[in-house]
Write an enzyme that holds these catalytic residues in place. Structure first.
Site, PDB file in Angstrom:
ATOM      1  N   THR A 208      -7.961   6.896  -6.065  1.00 22.53           N
ATOM      2  CA  THR A 208      -7.257   6.594  -5.569  1.00 22.53           C
ATOM      3  C   THR A 208      -6.359   7.869  -4.833  1.00 22.53           C
ATOM      4  OG1 THR A 208      -7.238   4.240  -7.106  1.00 22.53           O
ATOM      5  CG2 THR A 208      -4.812   5.806  -6.283  1.00 22.53           C
ATOM      6  N   ARG A 236      -9.432  -9.310  -6.734  1.00 19.71           N
ATOM      7  CA  ARG A 236      -8.456  -9.081  -7.906  1.00 19.71           C
ATOM      8  C   ARG A 236      -6.758  -7.897  -7.719  1.00 19.71           C
ATOM      9  NH1 ARG A 236      -7.668  -3.363  -8.839  1.00 19.71           N
ATOM     10  NH2 ARG A 236      -6.952  -2.794 -11.409  1.00 19.71           N
ATOM     11  N   GLY A 238      -4.813  -4.536  -8.174  1.00 18.77           N
ATOM     12  CA  GLY A 238      -4.166  -3.877  -8.779  1.00 18.77           C
ATOM     13  C   GLY A 238      -2.539  -3.405  -9.124  1.00 18.77           C
ATOM     14  N   ASP A 239      -2.587  -1.674  -9.929  1.00 16.47           N
ATOM     15  CA  ASP A 239      -1.057  -1.883  -9.552  1.00 16.47           C
ATOM     16  C   ASP A 239      -0.869  -0.951  -8.198  1.00 16.47           C
ATOM     17  OD1 ASP A 239      -2.716   0.330 -10.452  1.00 16.47           O
ATOM     18  OD2 ASP A 239      -1.573   1.922 -10.897  1.00 16.47           O
ATOM     19  N   THR A 259      -2.181   6.311 -10.894  1.00 16.44           N
ATOM     20  CA  THR A 259      -3.054   6.387 -10.917  1.00 16.44           C
ATOM     21  C   THR A 259      -4.419   5.908 -12.075  1.00 16.44           C
ATOM     22  OG1 THR A 259      -5.532   6.351  -9.951  1.00 16.44           O
ATOM     23  CG2 THR A 259      -4.246   8.789 -11.078  1.00 16.44           C
ATOM     24  N   GLY A 260      -5.191   5.195 -12.385  1.00 20.59           N
ATOM     25  CA  GLY A 260      -5.825   4.358 -13.543  1.00 20.59           C
ATOM     26  C   GLY A 260      -6.454   3.235 -13.797  1.00 20.59           C
ATOM     27  N   GLY A 262      -5.202  -0.041 -13.171  1.00 19.33           N
ATOM     28  CA  GLY A 262      -4.472  -0.753 -12.334  1.00 19.33           C
ATOM     29  C   GLY A 262      -4.013  -1.985 -13.734  1.00 19.33           C
TER      30      GLY A 262
HETATM   31  N1  ASP Z   1      -5.122   2.025  -9.719  1.00 18.51           N
HETATM   32  C1  ASP Z   1      -6.026   1.499  -8.844  1.00 18.51           C
HETATM   33  C2  ASP Z   1      -6.481   0.190  -9.392  1.00 18.51           C
HETATM   34  O1  ASP Z   1      -6.239  -0.322 -11.037  1.00 18.51           O
HETATM   35  C3  ASP Z   1      -7.188   2.346  -9.576  1.00 18.51           C
HETATM   36  C4  ASP Z   1      -7.147   3.323  -9.858  1.00 18.51           C
HETATM   37  O2  ASP Z   1      -6.384   4.298  -9.352  1.00 18.51           O
HETATM   38  O3  ASP Z   1      -8.368   4.739  -9.674  1.00 18.51           O
HETATM   39  O4  ASP Z   1      -6.440  -0.744  -8.536  1.00 18.51           O
END
Ligand code: ASP
Length: 342
Positions: A208, A236, A238-239, A259-260, A262
């Protein structure tokens, strides 16, 4: 009469003297502008990656792209461009690269195609724009910006977002544009080990992208763009496209891009929580970022990180995963490009 003329003369002299600029005040607006620091920080995703499993040559390739992207953004800021221009240009470079999970290199969903999310927020106006689950837009961050500046809405999704894109003269790419071999293999691996949770953090790993910039006018803009998580299903989201979770900006406090995993970032409202701790608990950017990532996120069981900067150009890059692709250029023009913890 003579007295009156003399007093008038001294009065005029006094007014002129008062108006004469001091040396400091005489600076041109360009010089004044230079007093406002500029800074920029980016990430290219966080995740499970050890220095051993990531060979030197591969690291260099990633670092070179991060360097190219952040240098472009900084150049825009140096030339008095806006933080929004810097964020978009920087993210476009990362979206156009197959290395990152955004734009060209987006991960695959369960059904074997790519759904992209992005968001952007302006710290001065607190205006924001976001798109979720778009499939034909080459640079989703540009569409998020269009939502922010040319619609009455903050977040559009799926076909509706693409219908809006058409009204803004966006050119679409064929869905095959997003298909990269490595992301397809990641989907196949994820499906082969299909776990209780359909989302595969291990195989989403990293990618991301996000950017936060502070321009010469003291404006902070934050943006984030992603393909989401490998093997995601049921549309789905995410964040990353959620204002307050993956992206947030407020000139009074800071700008954040996350990032992470979500789902955890949404539950905490990570990006807004950092700003709120600065605003209400009077924490520094670093203190707030560390509390949110190393305590709140960690305690909930989430993984990932953030990049952020505040109105004084302080920069934070905090993550609880093994690594996070990241780079920054601070107010002194000092550049840092890193992947792992020091
Ligand atoms: N945060 C992103 C999500 O959950 C994925 C990522 O940051 O790797 O969609």
């Amino acid at each position: 009469m003579k007295l009156k003329i003399t007093s008038l003369f001294y009065c005029v002299l006094f007014i002129i003297a008062c108006q004469k600029p001091t040396e400091k005040e005489a600076s041109t607006s360009a010089e004044v502008a230079k007093l406002q620091p500029i800074a920029i920080v980016i990430h290219g995703g966080a995740g499970v990656m050890s220095p051993d499993s990531f060979p030197e040559e591969k690291r260099d390739i990633y670092k070179a792209k991060l360097d190219e992207a952040i240098s472009k953004g900084y150049e825009i800021l140096e030339n008095n461009g806006t933080s929004a221009e810097a964020v978009i240009a920087t993210i476009n470079i990362l979206e156009d690269s197959p290395l990152f999970n955004a734009g060209k290199g987006a991960v695959f969903n369960y059904d074997g195609y790519n759904e992209l999310d992005a968001s952007i927020m302006d710290g001065k106006t607190q205006n924001a724009g976001a798109v979720a689950a778009v499939t034909k837009v080459k640079n989703p961050i540009n569409l998020a910006y269009e939502v922010m500046v040319n619609s009455d809405h903050v977040m559009l999704s799926g076909k509706g977002a693409e219908d809006f894109a058409e009204t803004r003269n966006f050119k679409f790419v064929d869905s095959t544009y997003f298909m990269t071999e490595s992301r397809l293999k990641a989907l196949q691996r994820a499906k082969a080990k299909e776990t209780a949770s359909l989302l595969d953090w291990e195989d989403s790993k990293f990618g991301t992208v996000g950017c936060v910039a502070l321009d010469r006018n003291g404006n902070i803009v934050a943006g984030t763009s992603t393909g989401g998580m490998t093997n995601k299903r049921w549309n789905r989201i995410g964040d990353s496209p959620i204002i307050g979770a993956g992206t947030y900006a407020n000139n009074a406090t800071c700008g954040v891009s996350a990032t992470g995993w979500g789902e955890y970032f949404i539950r905490i409202g990570v990006a807004h929580e950092i700003s709120a701790q600065m605003m209400h608990a009077k924490k520094s950017l670093q203190e707030a970022s560390e509390d949110v990532i190393m305590n709140k996120l960690e305690n909930l069981g989430g993984d990932g990180g953030i990049v952020a900067l505040d109105k004084d150009a302080n920069i934070s890059m905090v993550f609880n995963s093994q690594g996070m692709f990241r780079a920054s250029i601070d107010k002194n023009g000092e550049k840092v490009v890193k992947i792992f913890k020091d």
